[in-house]
Design a protein around this motif. Structure first.
Motif, mmCIF file in Angstrom:
data_model
loop_
_atom_site.group_PDB
_atom_site.id
_atom_site.type_symbol
_atom_site.label_atom_id
_atom_site.label_comp_id
_atom_site.label_asym_id
_atom_site.label_seq_id
_atom_site.Cartn_x
_atom_site.Cartn_y
_atom_site.Cartn_z
ATOM 1 N N GLY A 126 0.864 -1.077 -0.098
ATOM 2 C CA GLY A 126 0.019 0.042 -0.068
ATOM 3 C C GLY A 126 0.937 1.161 0.033
ATOM 4 N N TRP A 184 -0.310 4.438 0.309
ATOM 5 C CA TRP A 184 -1.030 5.656 1.111
ATOM 6 C C TRP A 184 -0.016 6.499 1.843
ATOM 7 C CZ3 TRP A 184 -4.340 4.795 6.230
ATOM 8 C CH2 TRP A 184 -4.963 6.012 6.428
ATOM 9 N N ARG A 185 0.967 5.926 2.295
ATOM 10 C CA ARG A 185 1.901 6.795 3.411
ATOM 11 C C ARG A 185 3.231 7.062 2.756
ATOM 12 N NH1 ARG A 185 -0.450 5.706 8.532
ATOM 13 N NH2 ARG A 185 -2.123 3.935 8.401
ATOM 14 N N ASP A 219 -0.492 -0.667 -4.392
ATOM 15 C CA ASP A 219 -1.909 0.077 -4.286
ATOM 16 C C ASP A 219 -1.712 1.465 -4.128
ATOM 17 O OD1 ASP A 219 -4.725 -0.581 -3.676
ATOM 18 O OD2 ASP A 219 -4.282 0.738 -1.962
ATOM 19 N N TYR A 235 -4.073 10.076 -2.455
ATOM 20 C CA TYR A 235 -2.865 9.844 -1.480
ATOM 21 C C TYR A 235 -1.901 10.832 -1.569
ATOM 22 C CZ TYR A 235 -5.010 4.969 -0.658
ATOM 23 O OH TYR A 235 -5.700 4.106 -0.220
ATOM 24 N N SER A 293 -13.886 -0.437 -3.726
ATOM 25 C CA SER A 293 -13.549 -0.433 -2.350
ATOM 26 C C SER A 293 -14.491 0.129 -1.326
ATOM 27 C CB SER A 293 -12.397 0.518 -2.113
ATOM 28 O OG SER A 293 -11.830 0.317 -1.011
ATOM 29 N N ASN A 294 -14.805 -0.282 -0.163
ATOM 30 C CA ASN A 294 -15.660 0.020 0.823
ATOM 31 C C ASN A 294 -17.045 -0.160 0.430
ATOM 32 O OD1 ASN A 294 -13.606 0.886 2.626
ATOM 33 N ND2 ASN A 294 -12.959 2.268 1.204
ATOM 34 N N GLN A 324 -12.327 -3.868 -1.970
ATOM 35 C CA GLN A 324 -11.011 -3.704 -1.057
ATOM 36 C C GLN A 324 -11.735 -3.008 0.503
ATOM 37 O OE1 GLN A 324 -7.671 -0.424 -0.701
ATOM 38 N NE2 GLN A 324 -7.283 -1.751 -2.473
ATOM 39 N N TRP A 367 -7.596 -3.403 3.500
ATOM 40 C CA TRP A 367 -6.452 -2.340 4.207
ATOM 41 C C TRP A 367 -6.746 -2.243 5.561
ATOM 42 C CZ3 TRP A 367 -9.224 1.627 6.669
ATOM 43 C CH2 TRP A 367 -10.683 1.893 6.243
ATOM 44 N N SER A 368 -5.525 -1.588 6.081
ATOM 45 C CA SER A 368 -5.296 -1.387 7.339
ATOM 46 C C SER A 368 -5.275 -2.613 8.265
ATOM 47 C CB SER A 368 -6.011 -0.560 8.226
ATOM 48 O OG SER A 368 -5.882 0.977 7.886
ATOM 49 N N LEU A 396 -3.136 -4.030 10.114
ATOM 50 C CA LEU A 396 -2.690 -3.761 11.150
ATOM 51 C C LEU A 396 -3.393 -2.652 12.087
ATOM 52 C CD1 LEU A 396 1.080 -4.455 10.768
ATOM 53 C CD2 LEU A 396 -0.424 -6.042 11.178
ATOM 54 N N GLY A 401 -4.002 0.271 11.402
ATOM 55 C CA GLY A 401 -3.432 1.260 11.079
ATOM 56 C C GLY A 401 -2.216 1.506 11.985
ATOM 57 N N GLY A 402 -1.958 0.477 12.572
ATOM 58 C CA GLY A 402 -0.884 0.602 13.610
ATOM 59 C C GLY A 402 -1.203 0.665 14.983
ATOM 60 N N SER A 437 3.510 -0.187 5.930
ATOM 61 C CA SER A 437 4.723 0.390 6.432
ATOM 62 C C SER A 437 5.816 0.693 5.280
ATOM 63 C CB SER A 437 5.250 -0.666 7.261
ATOM 64 O OG SER A 437 6.499 -0.477 7.793
ATOM 65 N N GLY A 438 6.404 1.733 5.681
ATOM 66 C CA GLY A 438 7.748 2.036 4.872
ATOM 67 C C GLY A 438 8.770 1.058 5.030
ATOM 68 N N ARG A 439 8.719 0.206 6.204
ATOM 69 C CA ARG A 439 10.052 -0.671 6.372
ATOM 70 C C ARG A 439 9.863 -1.863 5.872
ATOM 71 N NH1 ARG A 439 9.449 -2.414 11.088
ATOM 72 N NH2 ARG A 439 7.289 -1.688 11.465
HETATM 73 P P1 NAP Z 1 -1.371 -0.738 8.458
HETATM 74 O O1 NAP Z 1 -0.357 -1.950 8.075
HETATM 75 O O2 NAP Z 1 -2.441 -1.404 9.253
HETATM 76 O O3 NAP Z 1 -0.770 0.485 9.383
HETATM 77 C C1 NAP Z 1 0.351 0.660 9.019
HETATM 78 C C2 NAP Z 1 0.703 1.873 10.198
HETATM 79 O O4 NAP Z 1 1.299 0.858 11.265
HETATM 80 C C3 NAP Z 1 2.092 2.376 9.772
HETATM 81 O O5 NAP Z 1 2.168 3.861 10.171
HETATM 82 C C4 NAP Z 1 3.371 1.503 10.249
HETATM 83 O O6 NAP Z 1 4.496 2.452 10.597
HETATM 84 C C5 NAP Z 1 2.502 1.041 11.598
HETATM 85 N N1 NAP Z 1 3.220 -0.107 12.123
HETATM 86 C C6 NAP Z 1 3.118 -1.164 11.009
HETATM 87 N N2 NAP Z 1 3.812 -2.269 11.627
HETATM 88 C C7 NAP Z 1 4.048 -1.738 13.065
HETATM 89 C C8 NAP Z 1 4.843 -2.349 14.167
HETATM 90 N N3 NAP Z 1 5.263 -3.383 14.126
HETATM 91 N N4 NAP Z 1 5.030 -1.744 15.366
HETATM 92 C C9 NAP Z 1 4.455 -0.272 15.424
HETATM 93 N N5 NAP Z 1 3.545 0.280 14.326
HETATM 94 C C10 NAP Z 1 3.695 -0.495 13.047
HETATM 95 O O7 NAP Z 1 -1.909 -0.553 7.385
HETATM 96 P P2 NAP Z 1 -2.582 0.999 6.475
HETATM 97 O O8 NAP Z 1 -1.143 1.560 6.252
HETATM 98 O O9 NAP Z 1 -3.466 1.682 7.549
HETATM 99 O O10 NAP Z 1 -3.012 0.440 5.006
HETATM 100 C C11 NAP Z 1 -2.491 -0.318 4.262
HETATM 101 C C12 NAP Z 1 -2.820 0.197 2.824
HETATM 102 O O11 NAP Z 1 -4.197 0.060 2.600
HETATM 103 C C13 NAP Z 1 -2.482 1.718 2.641
HETATM 104 O O12 NAP Z 1 -1.223 2.072 2.109
HETATM 105 C C14 NAP Z 1 -3.549 1.895 1.200
HETATM 106 O O13 NAP Z 1 -2.724 1.198 0.097
HETATM 107 C C15 NAP Z 1 -4.671 0.793 1.749
HETATM 108 N N6 NAP Z 1 -5.552 1.828 2.273
HETATM 109 C C16 NAP Z 1 -6.935 1.733 1.561
HETATM 110 C C17 NAP Z 1 -8.041 2.470 2.153
HETATM 111 C C18 NAP Z 1 -9.453 2.384 1.439
HETATM 112 O O14 NAP Z 1 -10.343 2.913 1.705
HETATM 113 N N7 NAP Z 1 -9.563 1.643 0.258
HETATM 114 C C19 NAP Z 1 -8.111 2.877 3.463
HETATM 115 C C20 NAP Z 1 -6.769 2.951 4.106
HETATM 116 C C21 NAP Z 1 -5.690 2.326 3.466
HETATM 117 P P3 NAP Z 1 5.717 2.129 10.088
HETATM 118 O O15 NAP Z 1 5.933 2.748 8.763
HETATM 119 O O16 NAP Z 1 6.628 2.941 11.011
HETATM 120 O O17 NAP Z 1 6.139 0.494 10.124
#
Ligand code: NAP
Length: 296
Positions: free
Chosen positions: A18, A20-21, A48, A53, A157-158, A177, A206-207, A209, A211-212, A261-263
């Motif tokens: 993803g 997004w970030r 994605d 974004y 999506s949604n 999605q 999506w999300s 985790l 969103g962290g 994540s960016g990692r």
């Molecule tokens: P997520 O994996 O639930 O959350 C990512 C966040 O969690 C990042 O800020 C990450 O920080 C943090 N994180 C991950 N592993 C961690 C760990 N072990 N410890 C602490 N923090 C941790 O995913 P998301 O970014 O919310 O969503 C993923 C993708 O879904 C997005 O990039 C986008 O493409 C898509 N999306 C779609 C919709 C939609 O409406 N269709 C909505 C939201 C998102 P670090 O970078 O520091 O690891």
């Protein structure tokens, strides 16, 4: 490694990155290229995006990397979304709103292709259900965009099960999605995942985790789920994040989780989940930890 996400649908990697970030990761062009190469080395070939974004900025950052390393273009699948008109300096709308009109969808696809520096999107999703969507008109837009070679496949999506059905009757959709995680169960109960299973289309998640929140949340639910996840992760010999992905992958609709994540190490934690065989009872233990009560 690639999987077909729907009958005659696109082939995507089972874990999708993803974007997004992407803006928050603060990577220069070379570091972005390296990030893409490292993701590809892990078997993550699908990316994605959405037009909005990073305040309409992330697609261009990705496109800049592809311009610098054009050889990557033949190795990746690019997904984007449109349909949300988000207020901002360059977009002075009175309110955020949705738009799935033919003219708007076409304009956004053209803009995404330009920003991403690709000739075709492998998959275009309608980002949120538009209350004013004319399904027949939107299906005509899909038809034209496909014929012109600008978009290969379409999804949403949604969307609720009935919103999905309305459009799917006009044009076969490749995915919905949805949000799903050990902390967010709505899709388990609202009919959307059952619909995916019935139609043999794979949802994208999506999300995954939360969103962290899974790792940072201080509320009772997050603490409860995290404690169990950490204990179970030890039993399975994987990280808690890997187990959280395995919980999603265990669903019979065969979801494709999106990393956030960016990692790169965190992307690998998602890929590692493909090898975890989570037991039915442990899946339910995490369900109970989230809900705070037993199954009925
Ligand atoms: P997520 O994996 O639930 O959350 C990512 C966040 O969690 C990042 O800020 C990450 O920080 C943090 N994180 C991950 N592993 C961690 C760990 N072990 N410890 C602490 N923090 C941790 O995913 P998301 O970014 O919310 O969503 C993923 C993708 O879904 C997005 O990039 C986008 O493409 C898509 N999306 C779609 C919709 C939609 O409406 N269709 C909505 C939201 C998102 P670090 O970078 O520091 O690891």
């Amino acid at each position: 490694m690639a999987v077909e996400i729907a009958p005659n649908g696109p082939l995507l990697s089972p874990i999708v990155a993803g974007m997004w970030r992407l803006n928050d990761w603060r990577l220069n062009v070379q570091a972005r290229v390296r990030w893409l190469e490292e993701a590809l080395a892990l078997g993550v070939t699908s990316f994605d995006h959405a037009d909005i974004y990073g305040d309409y900025g992330c697609e261009a950052l990705f496109g800049e990397a592809l311009k610098a390393a054009p050889h990557l273009k033949g190795q990746i699948q690019v997904i984007s979304k449109c349909g949300i008109r988000l207020k901002g300096k360059a977009h002075p709308y009175l309110v955020n709103h949705y738009d799935t009109s033919a003219a708007y969808v076409r304009a956004q696809v053209d803009a995404s292709l330009k920003r991403l520096d690709v000739e075709r999107l492998d998959l275009l999703l309608i980002h949120r259900p538009d209350y004013l969507m004319d399904a027949a008109e939107l299906a005509e837009s899909f038809h034209a965009l496909k014929k012109e070679g600008k978009v290969a496949h379409f999804g949403v999506s949604n969307h609720s099960a009935s919103q999905f059905e309305l459009l799917d009757r006009q044009w076969p959709l490749a995915t919905n999605q949805l949000e799903l995680s050990v902390l967010e169960h709505k899709a388990l109960d609202d009919g959307t995942l059952e619909q995916c299973q019935a139609k043999r289309i794979r949802p994208m998640i999506w999300s995954p985790l939360g969103g962290g929140r899974l790792f940072t949340g201080k509320d009772a639910q997050a603490l409860r789920v995290r404690a169990l996840l950490e204990a179970l992760a030890k039993d399975y010999g994987v990280s808690p994040a890997t187990l959280a992905y395995a919980w999603i992958l265990r669903h019979p609709s065969k979801p494709l989780p999106l990393t956030g994540s960016g990692r790169i190490a965190a992307v690998k934690e998602a890929v590692d989940a493909l090898k975890v065989d989570l037991s039915r009872e442990d899946w339910y233990r995490l369900w109970v930890a989230c809900r705070g009560h037993d199954v009925p």
